[in-house]
Design a protein around this motif. Structure first.
Motif, PDB file in Angstrom:
ATOM      1  N   TYR A  25      -2.700  -5.621  -1.716  1.00 29.59           N
ATOM      2  CA  TYR A  25      -2.982  -4.208  -1.987  1.00 29.59           C
ATOM      3  C   TYR A  25      -3.359  -3.473  -0.702  1.00 29.59           C
ATOM      4  O   TYR A  25      -2.856  -2.379  -0.418  1.00 29.59           O
ATOM      5  CB  TYR A  25      -4.105  -4.142  -3.014  1.00 29.59           C
ATOM      6  N   ARG A  68      -7.186   1.763   3.230  1.00 27.56           N
ATOM      7  CA  ARG A  68      -6.923   2.963   2.432  1.00 27.56           C
ATOM      8  C   ARG A  68      -7.322   4.229   3.191  1.00 27.56           C
ATOM      9  O   ARG A  68      -6.843   5.320   2.882  1.00 27.56           O
ATOM     10  CB  ARG A  68      -7.682   2.865   1.102  1.00 27.56           C
ATOM     11  N   GLU A  86     -15.352   8.951  -2.253  1.00 25.15           N
ATOM     12  CA  GLU A  86     -14.987   8.108  -3.400  1.00 25.15           C
ATOM     13  C   GLU A  86     -16.276   7.416  -3.812  1.00 25.15           C
ATOM     14  O   GLU A  86     -16.728   6.474  -3.162  1.00 25.15           O
ATOM     15  CB  GLU A  86     -13.891   7.112  -3.003  1.00 25.15           C
ATOM     16  N   THR A 101     -14.009   0.826 -10.210  1.00 22.93           N
ATOM     17  CA  THR A 101     -13.075   1.037 -11.318  1.00 22.93           C
ATOM     18  C   THR A 101     -13.343   0.111 -12.501  1.00 22.93           C
ATOM     19  O   THR A 101     -12.629   0.174 -13.502  1.00 22.93           O
ATOM     20  CB  THR A 101     -11.623   0.814 -10.853  1.00 22.93           C
ATOM     21  N   SER A 117      -4.806   1.103  -9.927  1.00 23.86           N
ATOM     22  CA  SER A 117      -4.782   1.292  -8.476  1.00 23.86           C
ATOM     23  C   SER A 117      -3.397   1.031  -7.906  1.00 23.86           C
ATOM     24  O   SER A 117      -2.774   0.000  -8.189  1.00 23.86           O
ATOM     25  CB  SER A 117      -5.794   0.352  -7.801  1.00 23.86           C
ATOM     26  N   PHE A 123      -5.793   8.324  -5.870  1.00 26.76           N
ATOM     27  CA  PHE A 123      -6.996   7.646  -6.348  1.00 26.76           C
ATOM     28  C   PHE A 123      -8.200   8.547  -6.082  1.00 26.76           C
ATOM     29  O   PHE A 123      -8.436   8.975  -4.957  1.00 26.76           O
ATOM     30  CB  PHE A 123      -7.167   6.311  -5.612  1.00 26.76           C
TER      31      PHE A 123
END
Length: 490
Positions: free
Chosen positions: A118, A172, A263, A298, A454, A460
């Motif tokens: 990821y 990210r 976030e 999450t 995700s 996101f």
């Protein structure tokens, strides 16, 4: 500082990079102080890392500022090719990186491998987005001139990441920053710094120029970050972490009117209607709850199950949770690793004890494991009251809290009764109802008949006090851009 483990690692953590990465050089902190890094699976120290001072942090800002003009002027295609090489190197070293993540974070090896894949994907995605920062040209309505719109790199970015996804939370942010032409200073969590330092060396190998990415660790996070946010050369803050800390950083960033992406925390509802496919709902619940052992923003936090399916769902989930193999993260047989530290074990134990004292029934687990390390048994609670503290706070661990409902309107009201709004999950066999409920939920993301949402190609982020801005998708690169308008006639 030996690693006490039944599993032999493919590397010695004491030999990994552990100094500050500033301006393309490894260097100790100016104070010479070091911090210990611990293995949650054993509670033992495994390495030490440099402890940056405020002066070190400002040196990192200087390095990023010096590198900024050259990187911004680098052709988008060249930036994209460098990001693509970062992706290739991460995939090639996935097994080693997964072991390292499991070692310092505690998550199961299978979860860690999933994280590396990821995390790497953000480099591949933004390598493609780097060449797609398209602007606009159109005529002013008056016809007097043309309107030209460009997207330019915002400047030096401070990136702050948590311990629960030490690779993915960094890539990210780094990938879109670099794709946009920005330089950055990354401050990873001190619980899981080794992954960030190993990846810094990987970026260098991939061709990221000196000073474009800088990595520092510090025991004085508040003062160090504050100093960087009050440096006029810093123009962007991207933070992943708790809402409480996010609020404080927003106050700090306001002094210099710094652009902020946040976030923050979550309190995800997992709603199961009577007409849901039971096995699919159980599969989704295990993913949504137990990814990273529940230590994820999450993670499903509040389970609302309609009365007609509640008993069957509770039994099925209890059977699955009770069957999980708990052990050291880097043991290939482990399905649920330890929590990050002792404080986490005690905090979750307190939440469970309060819920039980208030009438909740323990269907599985319910207590800490007495082995060395920081373990809490996979737990299922039924009959949890709506106002229980465990439903108001982020659990961040392997605990399922189940309540029942009868009416759609009631469950939507309960799901929205929180200051958070990051993600929600809905299971139903009625697509119209699923979409209707998804639209009514105050949440930035919804998993409709899915326990995992995700994706680097998707935006996101949350609403309310779960954050500001979006990561991933095309939205992610725009967070690191300033929009410039040029009026011109020809």
């Amino acid at each position: 500082m030996n690693v006490h483990s039944p599993v032999k690692l493919s590397f010695d953590p004491r030999q990994l990079p552990s100094d500050l990465w500033i301006g393309g050089k490894w260097r100790p902190g100016m104070t010479g102080k070091r911090m210990e890094v611990f293995d949650p699976s054993t509670g033992k120290a495994i390495a030490t890392i440099a402890d940056a001072s405020i002066e070190d942090a400002l040196d990192a800002v200087s390095a990023a500022h010096t590198a900024a003009p050259g990187w911004a002027a680098t052709a988008p295609r060249e930036r994209g090719e460098i990001l693509r090489r970062c992706f290739d190197l991460m995939i090639a070293r996935r097994d080693m990186l997964a072991e390292l993540i499991s070692l310092e974070n505690g998550k199961s090896l299978s979860d860690a491998k999933g994280e590396v894949t990821y995390a790497a994907e953000f480099f591949r995605w933004f390598s493609e987005e780097a060449v797609r920062l398209n602007g606009d040209i159109y005529s002013a309505p008056s016809g007097a001139n043309k309107i030209v719109v460009q997207h330019q790199p915002i400047g030096v970015a401070v990136l702050i990441t948590p311990w629960n996804f030490p690779a993915a939370m960094a890539t990210r942010k780094i990938a879109p920053a670099l794709a946009a032409g920005c330089t950055c200073v990354l401050k990873p969590a001190t619980e899981t710094p080794l992954t960030a330092y190993v990846l810094a060396d990987l970026y260098r190998e991939a061709g990221v120029p000196d000073g474009v990415v800088n990595v520092i660790t510090t025991s004085r996070s508040g003062a160090t970050v504050s100093a960087m946010l009050h440096d006029p050369r810093v123009r962007k803050l991207s933070f992943t972490g708790s809402t409480e800390v996010g609020r404080k950083l927003l106050h700090e960033a306001a002094d210099n009117v710094i652009s902020c992406s946040m976030e923050l925390g979550g309190n995800a509802p997992f709603i199961v209607f009577d007409d849901a496919d039971l096995e699919a709902a159980l599969d989704g619940a295990m993913i949504a709850k137990m990814r990273n052992g529940g230590e994820a923003c999450t993670a499903a936090n509040r389970f609302y199950v309609q009365s007609g399916i509640a008993d069957a769902f509770s039994k099925g989930l209890t059977d699955r949770m009770a069957a999980l193999k708990v052990g050291a993260g880097y043991d290939p047989a482990t399905q649920c690793g330890p929590l990050i530290n002792k404080d986490a074990v005690e905090r979750i134990g307190g939440l469970v004890d309060e819920a039980v004292a208030d009438g909740a029934a323990v269907l599985a687990g319910g207590k800490a494991d007495d082995r060395a390390g920081f373990y809490f048994a996979p737990t299922v609670l039924a009959g949890v009251k709506a106002d229980a503290r465990i439903t108001r706070e982020e659990i961040f661990g392997p605990v399922v809290a189940i309540s029942t409902f009868d009416r759609e309107d009631d469950v939507v009201a309960s799901a929205n009764d929180t200051e958070y709004g990051l993600i929600a999950y809905v299971y139903t066999g009625d697509l119209a109802r699923g979409l209707r409920v998804s639209e009514r939920l105050e949440s930035g993301m919804v998993g409709l008949n899915r326990g995992l949402v995700s994706d680097p190609a998707a935006p996101f982020g949350g609403v309310k006090q779960s954050g500001l801005g979006r990561e991933g998708a095309h939205h992610g690169i725009m967070e690191f851009c300033e929009t410039k308008y040029i009026a011109v006639s020809w």
